[in-house]
Design a protein around this motif. Structure first.
Motif, mmCIF file in Angstrom:
data_model
loop_
_atom_site.group_PDB
_atom_site.id
_atom_site.type_symbol
_atom_site.label_atom_id
_atom_site.label_comp_id
_atom_site.label_asym_id
_atom_site.label_seq_id
_atom_site.Cartn_x
_atom_site.Cartn_y
_atom_site.Cartn_z
ATOM 1 N N PHE A 42 45.565 53.197 30.181
ATOM 2 C CA PHE A 42 46.716 52.299 30.208
ATOM 3 C C PHE A 42 48.032 53.084 30.338
ATOM 4 C CE2 PHE A 42 43.484 49.687 28.051
ATOM 5 C CZ PHE A 42 43.557 48.536 28.819
ATOM 6 N N CYS A 43 48.064 54.294 29.744
ATOM 7 C CA CYS A 43 49.244 55.163 29.908
ATOM 8 C C CYS A 43 49.367 55.615 31.358
ATOM 9 C CB CYS A 43 49.137 56.377 28.997
ATOM 10 S SG CYS A 43 49.057 55.999 27.241
ATOM 11 N N ASP A 44 48.229 55.908 31.976
ATOM 12 C CA ASP A 44 48.208 56.325 33.380
ATOM 13 C C ASP A 44 48.784 55.225 34.276
ATOM 14 O OD1 ASP A 44 47.729 58.216 35.306
ATOM 15 O OD2 ASP A 44 45.573 57.869 35.439
ATOM 16 N N ILE A 45 48.461 53.983 33.955
ATOM 17 C CA ILE A 45 48.998 52.842 34.714
ATOM 18 C C ILE A 45 50.516 52.752 34.536
ATOM 19 C CG2 ILE A 45 49.034 50.299 34.782
ATOM 20 C CD1 ILE A 45 45.991 50.454 34.089
ATOM 21 N N ALA A 46 50.993 53.030 33.324
ATOM 22 C CA ALA A 46 52.434 53.009 33.069
ATOM 23 C C ALA A 46 53.153 54.096 33.876
ATOM 24 C CB ALA A 46 52.707 53.186 31.580
ATOM 25 N N VAL A 47 52.559 55.292 33.921
ATOM 26 C CA VAL A 47 53.140 56.380 34.738
ATOM 27 C C VAL A 47 53.207 55.959 36.198
ATOM 28 C CG1 VAL A 47 52.725 58.717 35.633
ATOM 29 C CG2 VAL A 47 52.409 58.242 33.191
ATOM 30 N N GLU A 48 52.110 55.401 36.703
ATOM 31 C CA GLU A 48 52.061 54.959 38.099
ATOM 32 C C GLU A 48 53.137 53.917 38.393
ATOM 33 O OE1 GLU A 48 50.950 54.520 42.053
ATOM 34 O OE2 GLU A 48 50.358 56.089 40.626
ATOM 35 N N GLU A 49 53.321 52.967 37.488
ATOM 36 C CA GLU A 49 54.302 51.911 37.730
ATOM 37 C C GLU A 49 55.722 52.468 37.748
ATOM 38 O OE1 GLU A 49 55.188 48.014 38.822
ATOM 39 O OE2 GLU A 49 53.279 49.118 38.679
ATOM 40 N N ALA A 50 56.013 53.432 36.873
ATOM 41 C CA ALA A 50 57.332 54.064 36.874
ATOM 42 C C ALA A 50 57.592 54.745 38.217
ATOM 43 C CB ALA A 50 57.420 55.079 35.736
ATOM 44 N N LEU A 51 56.572 55.428 38.737
ATOM 45 C CA LEU A 51 56.715 56.113 40.025
ATOM 46 C C LEU A 51 56.895 55.109 41.164
ATOM 47 C CD1 LEU A 51 53.925 58.814 39.558
ATOM 48 C CD2 LEU A 51 56.398 59.121 39.303
ATOM 49 N N ARG A 52 56.170 53.998 41.109
ATOM 50 C CA ARG A 52 56.282 52.984 42.159
ATOM 51 C C ARG A 52 57.649 52.298 42.142
ATOM 52 N NH1 ARG A 52 50.480 49.903 43.132
ATOM 53 N NH2 ARG A 52 49.163 51.764 43.062
ATOM 54 N N LEU A 53 58.202 52.106 40.942
ATOM 55 C CA LEU A 53 59.538 51.512 40.860
ATOM 56 C C LEU A 53 60.553 52.398 41.579
ATOM 57 C CD1 LEU A 53 59.596 50.228 37.167
ATOM 58 C CD2 LEU A 53 59.680 48.819 39.235
ATOM 59 N N ARG A 54 60.407 53.723 41.408
ATOM 60 C CA ARG A 54 61.328 54.645 42.084
ATOM 61 C C ARG A 54 61.051 54.698 43.587
ATOM 62 N NH1 ARG A 54 62.070 60.450 39.609
ATOM 63 N NH2 ARG A 54 59.858 60.644 40.089
ATOM 64 N N GLU A 55 59.791 54.704 43.965
ATOM 65 C CA GLU A 55 59.461 54.775 45.388
ATOM 66 C C GLU A 55 59.876 53.504 46.121
ATOM 67 O OE1 GLU A 55 55.620 57.723 44.627
ATOM 68 O OE2 GLU A 55 55.322 55.595 45.002
ATOM 69 N N GLY A 56 59.848 52.366 45.409
ATOM 70 C CA GLY A 56 60.248 51.106 46.029
ATOM 71 C C GLY A 56 61.739 50.969 46.210
ATOM 72 N N ASN A 57 62.514 51.687 45.401
ATOM 73 C CA ASN A 57 63.978 51.640 45.484
ATOM 74 C C ASN A 57 64.535 52.899 44.835
ATOM 75 O OD1 ASN A 57 66.709 51.154 45.363
ATOM 76 N ND2 ASN A 57 66.528 49.103 44.498
ATOM 77 N N LYS A 58 64.843 53.900 45.648
ATOM 78 C CA LYS A 58 65.278 55.194 45.124
ATOM 79 C C LYS A 58 66.597 55.118 44.376
ATOM 80 C CE LYS A 58 62.696 58.037 48.392
ATOM 81 N NZ LYS A 58 62.742 59.086 49.439
ATOM 82 N N ASP A 59 67.382 54.079 44.645
ATOM 83 C CA ASP A 59 68.647 53.917 43.932
ATOM 84 C C ASP A 59 68.471 53.244 42.579
ATOM 85 O OD1 ASP A 59 70.125 55.066 45.999
ATOM 86 O OD2 ASP A 59 70.259 53.153 47.070
ATOM 87 N N LEU A 60 67.256 52.746 42.311
ATOM 88 C CA LEU A 60 67.011 51.997 41.085
ATOM 89 C C LEU A 60 66.756 52.911 39.891
ATOM 90 C CD1 LEU A 60 66.426 49.261 39.652
ATOM 91 C CD2 LEU A 60 64.051 49.514 40.382
ATOM 92 N N VAL A 61 66.017 54.018 40.107
ATOM 93 C CA VAL A 61 65.559 54.864 39.001
ATOM 94 C C VAL A 61 66.323 56.181 38.975
ATOM 95 C CG1 VAL A 61 63.581 56.044 37.975
ATOM 96 C CG2 VAL A 61 63.262 53.815 39.076
ATOM 97 N N GLU A 62 66.961 56.431 37.852
ATOM 98 C CA GLU A 62 67.700 57.691 37.671
ATOM 99 C C GLU A 62 66.775 58.813 37.222
ATOM 100 O OE1 GLU A 62 70.967 59.313 34.491
ATOM 101 O OE2 GLU A 62 71.405 57.385 35.454
ATOM 102 N N SER A 63 65.862 58.518 36.299
ATOM 103 C CA SER A 63 64.969 59.557 35.773
ATOM 104 C C SER A 63 63.735 58.928 35.146
ATOM 105 C CB SER A 63 65.695 60.413 34.725
ATOM 106 O OG SER A 63 66.076 59.601 33.618
ATOM 107 N N ILE A 64 62.654 59.730 35.106
ATOM 108 C CA ILE A 64 61.412 59.318 34.441
ATOM 109 C C ILE A 64 61.019 60.442 33.485
ATOM 110 C CG2 ILE A 64 59.019 58.585 34.703
ATOM 111 C CD1 ILE A 64 59.674 57.844 37.608
ATOM 112 N N HIS A 65 60.910 60.109 32.203
ATOM 113 C CA HIS A 65 60.623 61.105 31.171
ATOM 114 C C HIS A 65 59.357 60.711 30.430
ATOM 115 C CE1 HIS A 65 61.751 64.314 28.344
ATOM 116 N NE2 HIS A 65 61.305 63.514 27.380
ATOM 117 N N ALA A 66 58.379 61.617 30.388
ATOM 118 C CA ALA A 66 57.117 61.363 29.686
ATOM 119 C C ALA A 66 57.156 61.977 28.296
ATOM 120 C CB ALA A 66 55.941 61.939 30.472
ATOM 121 N N VAL A 67 56.524 61.303 27.344
ATOM 122 C CA VAL A 67 56.485 61.759 25.956
ATOM 123 C C VAL A 67 55.055 61.648 25.445
ATOM 124 C CG1 VAL A 67 57.271 61.316 23.600
ATOM 125 C CG2 VAL A 67 58.841 60.975 25.513
#
Length: 255
Positions: A42-67
């Protein structure tokens, strides 16, 4: 005006989903010796969705930080996330301690403040504990709106629309950033990390902190007395008629 997303994605190292867990001889937990570990699905799916949000609109996502909250070996799942495209990461090193959900949520709340995150995207549950609590507790601590069991996420400006899975169908909810969203299985299919990206990930930022340095007490409040396998399931019985069926369940004391 569009709000830039500063996404935090918590990830957990768990026994690989393809392995059937076994109770250890001391009956204190599951067997961990010689067992393959990987990123929680389920964490892997969350990582994928964060990446897709950025790929779908590069102006939308400033940064993605994993913890990740765990021992030093949890660096493995952070490196996996970095290899897939996450920008930076933090390991909250708790050694070999089992950290309860509320403590994890408190740690994440501190890191949200440090990272100035405005969108936390995390798996709805970890397949080891199956608690399904962390996202909800984190939302409560931060006072943020939440949407759980997300099957679809759409963002317009500062408004997040989530189609979530419920018993018997789907429910659509909306809220404004900052927000917590937990992911379900049908949200996406995670990508694999390529070998070149795995090598590049070794140079990406991976900070290490402790719960003490964040001011969070992770002393457990619950003591596990015993872990045991579920009782073996008995063989089924075929009945010919409805009357036979009713007689059988009466015999079992279920009616």
């Amino acid at each position: 005006m569009s709000t830039k997303l500063r996404i935090m994605v918590p990830v957990k190292r768990v026994v690989d989903a393809a392995i059937r867990p076994r109770v250890n001889k001391a009956q204190t937990g599951i067997e961990t010796q010689g067992v393959k570990y990987s990123i929680n699905p389920f964490c892997d799916i969350a990582v994928e969705e964060a990446l897709r949000l950025r790929e779908g609109n590069k102006d939308l996502v400033e940064s993605i930080h994993a913890v990740s909250v765990g021992g030093k070996k949890s660096q493995e799942v952070l490196r996996t996330a970095l290899a897939k495209g996450v920008d930076t990461s933090t390991l909250v090193d708790v050694g070999e301690k089992e950290v309860e959900t509320l403590s994890v949520a408190k740690v994440l709340a501190k890191l949200v403040e440090q990272q100035k995150s405005n969108f936390v995207l995390l798996g709805k549950q970890a397949i080891d504990s199956d608690a399904n609590h962390t996202g909800q507790m984190l939302a409560g601590l931060l006072g943020w709106p939440q949407a759980t069991n997300a099957a679809k996420i759409e963002i317009s400006g500062d408004e997040v629309t989530v189609t979530r899975e419920i018993d018997g169908g789907e429910e659509v909810v909306k809220a404004k950033l900052p927000m917590i969203v937990t992911t379900d299985l049908r949200l996406n299919e995670p990508r694999y990390a390529s070998l070149p990206n795995i090598m590049k990930a070794k140079k990406k930022p991976l900070d290490t902190v402790t719960a003490d340095s964040l001011g969070v007490d992770i002393t457990p409040r619950v003591e596990i007395l015993k872990v045991a396998e579920p009782p073996a399931r008995g063989a089924g019985v075929t009945v010919e008629t409805t009357d036979d069926f009713i007689a059988k369940i009466k015999e079992k004391g279920a009616l």
